[in-house]
Every structure is written in structure tokens, then in C-alpha cells.
Motif scaffolding. Structure first.
Motif, PDB file in Angstrom:
ATOM      1  N   ILE A  92       0.838  -1.205   0.000  1.00 12.64           N
ATOM      2  CA  ILE A  92       0.000   0.000   0.000  1.00 12.64           C
ATOM      3  C   ILE A  92       0.870   1.251   0.000  1.00 12.64           C
ATOM      4  CG2 ILE A  92      -1.695   1.286   1.368  1.00 12.64           C
ATOM      5  CD1 ILE A  92      -2.646  -1.456   2.451  1.00 12.64           C
ATOM      6  N   ILE A  93       1.992   1.184   0.693  1.00 10.15           N
ATOM      7  CA  ILE A  93       2.854   2.358   0.851  1.00 10.15           C
ATOM      8  C   ILE A  93       3.398   2.842  -0.484  1.00 10.15           C
ATOM      9  CG2 ILE A  93       5.064   3.120   1.840  1.00 10.15           C
ATOM     10  CD1 ILE A  93       4.447   1.370   4.250  1.00 10.15           C
ATOM     11  N   VAL A  94       3.704   1.928  -1.397  1.00 17.60           N
ATOM     12  CA  VAL A  94       4.290   2.327  -2.684  1.00 17.60           C
ATOM     13  C   VAL A  94       3.262   2.396  -3.806  1.00 17.60           C
ATOM     14  CG1 VAL A  94       6.556   1.426  -2.062  1.00 17.60           C
ATOM     15  CG2 VAL A  94       4.923  -0.078  -3.190  1.00 17.60           C
ATOM     16  N   PHE A  95       1.994   2.144  -3.504  1.00 15.32           N
ATOM     17  CA  PHE A  95       0.962   2.188  -4.540  1.00 15.32           C
ATOM     18  C   PHE A  95       0.727   3.637  -4.972  1.00 15.32           C
ATOM     19  CE2 PHE A  95      -3.702   2.399  -5.538  1.00 15.32           C
ATOM     20  CZ  PHE A  95      -3.599   1.788  -6.783  1.00 15.32           C
ATOM     21  N   PRO A  96       0.821   3.937  -6.279  1.00 14.35           N
ATOM     22  CA  PRO A  96       0.665   5.331  -6.738  1.00 14.35           C
ATOM     23  C   PRO A  96      -0.672   5.949  -6.352  1.00 14.35           C
ATOM     24  CG  PRO A  96       1.599   3.961  -8.477  1.00 14.35           C
ATOM     25  CD  PRO A  96       1.179   3.028  -7.382  1.00 14.35           C
ATOM     26  N   GLY A  97      -1.719   5.117  -6.206  1.00 13.93           N
ATOM     27  CA  GLY A  97      -3.052   5.644  -5.915  1.00 13.93           C
ATOM     28  C   GLY A  97      -3.195   6.316  -4.567  1.00 13.93           C
ATOM     29  N   VAL A  98      -2.246   6.130  -3.647  1.00 14.79           N
ATOM     30  CA  VAL A  98      -2.371   6.784  -2.335  1.00 14.79           C
ATOM     31  C   VAL A  98      -2.251   8.300  -2.464  1.00 14.79           C
ATOM     32  CG1 VAL A  98      -1.505   4.769  -1.072  1.00 14.79           C
ATOM     33  CG2 VAL A  98       0.099   6.543  -1.803  1.00 14.79           C
ATOM     34  N   ALA A  99      -1.760   8.782  -3.606  1.00 17.23           N
ATOM     35  CA  ALA A  99      -1.643  10.226  -3.805  1.00 17.23           C
ATOM     36  C   ALA A  99      -3.016  10.894  -3.849  1.00 17.23           C
ATOM     37  CB  ALA A  99      -0.875  10.518  -5.091  1.00 17.23           C
ATOM     38  N   LYS A 100      -4.077  10.120  -4.088  1.00 15.46           N
ATOM     39  CA  LYS A 100      -5.432  10.672  -4.143  1.00 15.46           C
ATOM     40  C   LYS A 100      -6.087  10.749  -2.762  1.00 15.46           C
ATOM     41  CE  LYS A 100      -6.108   8.622  -8.734  1.00 15.46           C
ATOM     42  NZ  LYS A 100      -6.941   7.692  -9.547  1.00 15.46           N
ATOM     43  N   ILE A 101      -5.399  10.227  -1.741  1.00 19.76           N
ATOM     44  CA  ILE A 101      -5.989  10.153  -0.404  1.00 19.76           C
ATOM     45  C   ILE A 101      -5.593  11.379   0.408  1.00 19.76           C
ATOM     46  CG2 ILE A 101      -6.071   8.807   1.735  1.00 19.76           C
ATOM     47  CD1 ILE A 101      -5.414   6.335   0.067  1.00 19.76           C
ATOM     48  N   THR A 102      -6.577  11.952   1.085  1.00 21.95           N
ATOM     49  CA  THR A 102      -6.346  13.078   1.985  1.00 21.95           C
ATOM     50  C   THR A 102      -6.845  12.706   3.367  1.00 21.95           C
ATOM     51  OG1 THR A 102      -6.634  14.653   0.191  1.00 21.95           O
ATOM     52  CG2 THR A 102      -6.775  15.513   2.437  1.00 21.95           C
ATOM     53  N   PHE A 135      -6.790  14.262   7.500  1.00 22.22           N
ATOM     54  CA  PHE A 135      -6.430  15.325   8.441  1.00 22.22           C
ATOM     55  C   PHE A 135      -5.898  16.559   7.703  1.00 22.22           C
ATOM     56  CE2 PHE A 135      -5.210  11.143  10.310  1.00 22.22           C
ATOM     57  CZ  PHE A 135      -6.327  10.989  11.138  1.00 22.22           C
ATOM     58  N   GLY A 136      -6.426  16.775   6.515  1.00 17.88           N
ATOM     59  CA  GLY A 136      -5.994  17.926   5.745  1.00 17.88           C
ATOM     60  C   GLY A 136      -4.651  17.760   5.059  1.00 17.88           C
ATOM     61  N   LEU A 137      -4.076  16.563   5.113  1.00 19.08           N
ATOM     62  CA  LEU A 137      -2.766  16.303   4.528  1.00 19.08           C
ATOM     63  C   LEU A 137      -2.892  15.294   3.398  1.00 19.08           C
ATOM     64  CD1 LEU A 137      -0.712  15.965   7.842  1.00 19.08           C
ATOM     65  CD2 LEU A 137      -0.862  17.985   6.360  1.00 19.08           C
ATOM     66  N   HIS A 138      -2.045  15.448   2.401  1.00 11.91           N
ATOM     67  CA  HIS A 138      -2.033  14.528   1.267  1.00 11.91           C
ATOM     68  C   HIS A 138      -0.920  13.496   1.453  1.00 11.91           C
ATOM     69  CE1 HIS A 138      -4.917  16.584  -1.357  1.00 11.91           C
ATOM     70  NE2 HIS A 138      -4.434  17.716  -0.839  1.00 11.91           N
ATOM     71  N   LEU A 139      -1.245  12.272   1.118  1.00 15.08           N
ATOM     72  CA  LEU A 139      -0.232  11.219   1.125  1.00 15.08           C
ATOM     73  C   LEU A 139       0.528  11.233  -0.196  1.00 15.08           C
ATOM     74  CD1 LEU A 139      -2.110   8.156   2.680  1.00 15.08           C
ATOM     75  CD2 LEU A 139      -0.212   9.402   3.689  1.00 15.08           C
ATOM     76  N   GLY A 184      -4.318  -2.191   6.654  1.00 15.05           N
ATOM     77  CA  GLY A 184      -4.230  -1.226   5.560  1.00 15.05           C
ATOM     78  C   GLY A 184      -4.789   0.129   5.937  1.00 15.05           C
ATOM     79  N   LEU A 185      -5.943   0.143   6.608  1.00 19.15           N
ATOM     80  CA  LEU A 185      -6.537   1.414   7.019  1.00 19.15           C
ATOM     81  C   LEU A 185      -5.653   2.135   8.034  1.00 19.15           C
ATOM     82  CD1 LEU A 185     -10.303   0.397   7.317  1.00 19.15           C
ATOM     83  CD2 LEU A 185      -9.269   1.883   5.588  1.00 19.15           C
ATOM     84  N   VAL A 186      -5.113   1.384   8.996  1.00 18.10           N
ATOM     85  CA  VAL A 186      -4.229   2.006   9.986  1.00 18.10           C
ATOM     86  C   VAL A 186      -2.961   2.524   9.313  1.00 18.10           C
ATOM     87  CG1 VAL A 186      -2.845   1.589  12.054  1.00 18.10           C
ATOM     88  CG2 VAL A 186      -5.120   0.595  11.868  1.00 18.10           C
ATOM     89  N   THR A 187      -2.484   1.788   8.325  1.00 19.74           N
ATOM     90  CA  THR A 187      -1.289   2.225   7.600  1.00 19.74           C
ATOM     91  C   THR A 187      -1.545   3.529   6.847  1.00 19.74           C
ATOM     92  OG1 THR A 187      -0.477  -0.046   7.349  1.00 19.74           O
ATOM     93  CG2 THR A 187       0.359   1.591   5.803  1.00 19.74           C
ATOM     94  N   ILE A 188      -2.684   3.601   6.149  1.00 14.92           N
ATOM     95  CA  ILE A 188      -2.988   4.777   5.336  1.00 14.92           C
ATOM     96  C   ILE A 188      -3.253   6.003   6.200  1.00 14.92           C
ATOM     97  CG2 ILE A 188      -4.711   5.774   3.782  1.00 14.92           C
ATOM     98  CD1 ILE A 188      -4.960   2.978   2.508  1.00 14.92           C
ATOM     99  N   PHE A 189      -4.038   5.814   7.254  1.00 17.13           N
ATOM    100  CA  PHE A 189      -4.464   6.967   8.036  1.00 17.13           C
ATOM    101  C   PHE A 189      -3.639   7.182   9.304  1.00 17.13           C
ATOM    102  CE2 PHE A 189      -8.293   5.803   5.607  1.00 17.13           C
ATOM    103  CZ  PHE A 189      -8.533   7.020   4.979  1.00 17.13           C
ATOM    104  N   GLY A 190      -2.527   6.476   9.426  1.00 15.65           N
ATOM    105  CA  GLY A 190      -1.702   6.673  10.613  1.00 15.65           C
ATOM    106  C   GLY A 190      -0.235   6.396  10.390  1.00 15.65           C
TER     107      GLY A 190
END
Length: 505
Positions: free
Chosen positions: A208-218, A220-224, A270-276
């Protein structure tokens, strides 16, 4: 019989036979064995084998119940050829001879082994040490790929700067960068495997960390951003996945386990990884890079002295592998690790000390022969043969070798402080072998010259410190004697004769 298979066949009975081996792995120079019972190992006979350069006993018992890693130093190249032969012998023995029923003698031996193991665990197996060893086990298998891709990256940079072979440069860039772009997946896979989870689930969560699609996730007001958190994030994500998986398996009905356990493991982790974890690990990674740069920019000479002086003891204990995540993080962020050229000075101090020992003991044929055979590897940054064959058995020369490493590290750190920052694009090689991997902010010629001057400083100070302070008069009298007509047995540990043993200080 092939010499590598013969070496493996000689080692196997001395570590207690195939039934005593729980795991087999290797790093650049060491055969790393998991053993059930240390009492079955013939430590001295192992050191006496001609192919064995030394042993490192890691007696802390991990949670699996084995004796931890027993490390046999075979040297670069040799260990990669002996390990598969050793594994094959273990498999063949297991297939040919199923485990016999326990006998009273076996039960007594098991009881005695358990008692010894408990005593050693209480004395040596601190949680911190065990954790560091497990982190090392995650990254050690990645070193060959890091070396290969690093060297290709260096070659690609050289061709780019010279303007040569423009048609092949993009291909080399792809080859060199492919592994590094997915290193988080490999770290996640190895982490789950090391901590007792399903390896592929650890890799899936880390991906998940290297997946290009995480760039679309926001959040806490921050972009991954893809790759945010790097190998540290991958390690944390996979470790979380292991705990989630184990929790699920303890509570899930067997009929639903195959469907729900992997689903919940990947979903929750995965959710904890993305949002934390990606945010936290990203900040930690950034802090590591900032700290390393500021450390050398503001206190380069002192920092280099400490790092260069303490690295040999870490190598001796096998704990230097715990630095791999830091090196890897710096390479991900900056393209090179500024710490490795400084740590490489420890090997230079060891080489200088070995040359001084050679001159101070003109009549000790055993030690001089060991030095002549181990120096080429020492110049290439492989220090174990000289550590275990020369300086450590003698005692004082090990300390003076550390002094040489400290001097070389201080020199490189000082130049970094003065604005000549550089590092290595990969980890693994050291000594002269590091030249093709050097990269810095200044001209390549300047970078190479500074590193070479650092090596020369380490050689010189290690030599002088050992020549003048590495021996007491008693040590010289005891060691600097012509051998008796009766030669020691082949493979006798360096620094010993049938009559006496080197006097450690």
C-alpha cells in the motif's frame, strides 16, 4: 567431493547434526544457524576447521525456543556457496532418518539443554537485543539486491556524467531503481515471516505504501505521497498485520478462517497504515535524514570519531546489521547514506592494526599466515577474518584497531563538516569496494580523494597505535617465538601454538 559440500559436511556434525538445526541463512560473510541445543555444539572443533574464520555465539533464546543465531564466519563468496550445500545435507538427513522416539538419554539431554537455555536467556536475551537481531534478520536477505542495484546505479550515474551510451542509460536506470521502488514490499514480506505471520500478507499491506493511488488520499488535511514512510512504514505495517492476523486466528471459527482472517488482516492493517502509520513513519524517516545531516554538518569530526571507533565492536557482536534500516532510509531519501563511508573507516583501522601485528611478530608463523590470507578481504572491507583470526584473540590490537577507525572516521566527518558531504548509494561493500558506490554534492574526483585519504588515515593510525601500544612486553615474549618442530593441527585457530595461547588483555 566438492570443497563447498565438504565444508558443509564437516560443519554439520559439529553443530549437533541435522536434528539440532532449526534454520539456515547467511549474510555476506556468515553462515547463520538456528540451533535447538547449544550444548551439542563443539565450539573449539568448529574454529579449528580450515574454512572457518571464526564463530559468533548469539545465545539469547528467542520466543521460538531455539538458541538464536549461531554464526559461523566463512568469508565472502565462500558462505554463499557453502550455505546451499549445508541446507541440502540437512534436508537429505531429515528425509533419510525420521526422528526416533525419545530415549531416557535424549530426555535427560533435553532437560539439561532447557535448563542451560533458561540460564543463558536470563543473562543475555534482553528484549532490546532480541528485537535488534530480528530487525537484522529482516534486512540481511535484501543486501545482495541492494549491492547489485547500487553498483548499477553508480555505473549509470558515471555514464550520464560522461555523456556516454545515452541509449542504455534509461535501461540501467530502470534496472537500478526497480528494486528500490518496491523495497517496502520485500521488507513487509520478511517482517511478517520473521515475526510468525503469513509472509505474503505482510507484503500485501506494505505494498500500500508504494501504490501510486495513495496520492489521491487526503487525511487530516494532509495529502499522502507514494512511498511515504519508506521501509520504516513497511516494517511497522507488516508488524501490525502479524498481530491482527494472530488475533483473528485465535478467535475465528475454522470454517471462516480462510476467508475472514486474511481479509480483516489486510483491511484493518491497511486502514491504519494509510491513516496513521504512513504519516508517522514519514515524519520519523524525515527526522532520521535531518539528524544525520545536522550531526555531520555541526559536529562532523566528533561524530565521525565516535561512529568509526565503535563500529568494530558492533561487527564483533553481529549488531551492525541493525543499522541497515537507517542506511536504507537515507538512501531512499537522499540517494546515498552519509554514514557508511565513516563506518567503513573501522575496517581501515583493522587493516592497519593487522599490518603492525605482522611486523611485531616476525617469528609467529601462524598469525603471520593468517594476516597474509585475510588482508585482501580486509582491504575490501570484510573485517571478520582479521577480527576473529588476529586482533580479537590478541586483545590489545582490537582496541588499537578501533583507535584507527576513530581517526579515519574523524577525518571524513571533519571534511563533511567543512562542506564536502558524500555517501554510498548502496550498503554492503566497504573498504576499496566502496569506491564505485560513492556519490556526493561535489565533484566525483574530490569525493574519491576524501574517502581515500580517510582510508589512509585509518591505516596509518591503526598501524602506529598497534605497533607502539598493541603489545605488552609479556605478550611479545609469549607470542614472538619460533614454532616448535611439531606443527599444530591443520586449521588450528590463528594465534595459537600447541604450547601456548595468545594472552588477551
Amino acid at each position: 567431493m566438492d570443497k563447498n559440500r565438504a565444508t558443509a559436511a564437516a560443519i554439520l556434525p559439529l553443530v549437533g547434526g541435522p536434528a539440532n538445526v532449526t534454520s539456515v541463512a547467511h549474510c555476506m560473510t556468515r553462515l547463520r544457524l538456528g540451533l535447538r541445543d547449544r550444548a551439542l555444539v563443539d565450539h573449539e572443533a568448529l574454529k579449528a576447521l580450515p574454512a572457518v574464520l571464526g564463530v559468533v555465539e548469539d545465545l539469547g533464546a528467542p520466543p521460538s525456543g531455539s538458541w538464536g543465531m549461531y554464526q559461523i564466519v566463512l568469508g565472502p563468496g565462500t558462505v554463499a556457496r557453502v550455505t546451499p550445500e549445508f541446507e541440502a545435507l540437512v534436508r537429505e538427513a531429515a528425509a533419510a532418518a525420521p526422528d526416533p522416539a525419545p530415549t531416557p538419554a535424549a530426555e535427560e539431554l533435553a532437560t539439561r539443554g532447557a535448563e542451560l537455555k533458561a540460564a543463558q536467556k536470563a543473562r543475555n536475551a534482553t528484549p532490546f537485543k532480541l528485537f535488534l537481531r530480528r530487525i537484522a534478520n529482516i534486512f540481511v536477505p535484501l543486501i545482495p539486491a541492494l549491492i547489485g542495484c547500487g553498483i548499477i546505479a553508480g555505473l549509470n550515474g558515471l555514464l550520464t556524467n560522461l555523456g556516454w551510451a545515452p541509449a542504455i542509460v534509461p535501461a540501467l536506470a530502470a534496472i537500478a531503481s526497480g528494486f528500490m521502488s518496491l523495497i517496502a514490499v520485500f521488507v513487509g514480506y520478511n517482517t511478517a515471516k520473521e515475526f510468525g505471520g503469513t509472509a505474503i500478507l505482510g507484503g500485501a499491506v506494505a505494498a500500500i505504501i508504494v501504490f501510486p493511488g495513495v496520492a489521491k488520499i487526503t487525511a487530516f488535511g494532509l495529502h499522502l505521497s507514494p512511498g511515504q514512510g519508506g521501509v520504516l512504514g513497511a516494517l511497522a505495517a507488516a508488524l501490525l498485520a502479524v498481530y491482527v492476523e494472530k488475533w483473528c486466528r485465535r478467535r475465528m471459527p475454522e470454517s471462516l478462517d480462510v476467508l475472514l482472517t486474511p481479509t480483516l488482516t489486510v483491511l484493518v492493517s491497511g486502514l491504519v497504515t494509510i491513516f496513521g502509520l504512513m504519516f508517522v513513519a514519514g515524519e520519523v524517516s524525515q527526522a532520521i535524514g535531518t539528524f544525520a545531516n545536522r550531526l555531520l554538518a555541526s559536529g562532523g569530526a566528533l561524530a565521525g570519531l565516535v561512529l568509526g571507533g565503535l563500529f568494530l565492536p558492533l561487527v564483533m557482536l553481529g549488531l551492525h546489521q541493525a543499522l541497515i534500516p537507517i542506511h536504507t532510509t537515507l538512501i531512499e531519501q537522499q540517494g546515498h547514506t552519509v554514514l557508511l563511508p565513516i563506518l567503513a573507516m573501522a575496517g581501515a583501522g583493522q587493516v592497519g592494526a593487522a599490518m603492525a601485528v605482522y611486523l611485531r611478530l616476525p617469528h609467529n608463523a601462524s598469525i603471520r599466515a593468517t594476516i597474509k590470507s585475510a588482508l585482501p578481504a580486509g582491504f575490501l572491507g570484510v573485517g571478520e577474518p582479521l577480527i576473529y583470526g588476529v586482533s580479537l584473540p590478541l586483545g590489545r590490537p582490537f582496541v588499537t584497531a578501533c583507535v584507527g577507525g576513530a581517526a579515519g572516521g574523524a577525518f571524513v566527518g571533519l571534511l563533511n563538516q567543512l562542506g564536502h558531504s558524500f555517501g554510498s548509494t548502496a550498503i554492503g561493500p566497504s573498504g576499496w569496494a566502496l569506491f564505485p558506490l560513492l556519490d556526493g554534492s561535489g565533484p566525483l574526483v574530490t569525493t574519491l580523494a576524501i574517502y581515500a585519504a580517510g582510508l589512509l588515515t585509518g591505516y596509518a593510525v591503526g598501524f602506529l597505535a598497534t605497533y607502539f601500544f598493541g603489545f605488552t612486553d609479556e605478550m611479545l615474549t609469549d607470542l614472538n617465538t619460533a614454532p616448535e618442530p611439531t606443527a599444530s593441527a591443520p586449521g588450528t585457530p590463528p594465534g595459537t601454538t600447541p604450547e601456548r595461547t595468545p594472552t588477551p588483555v
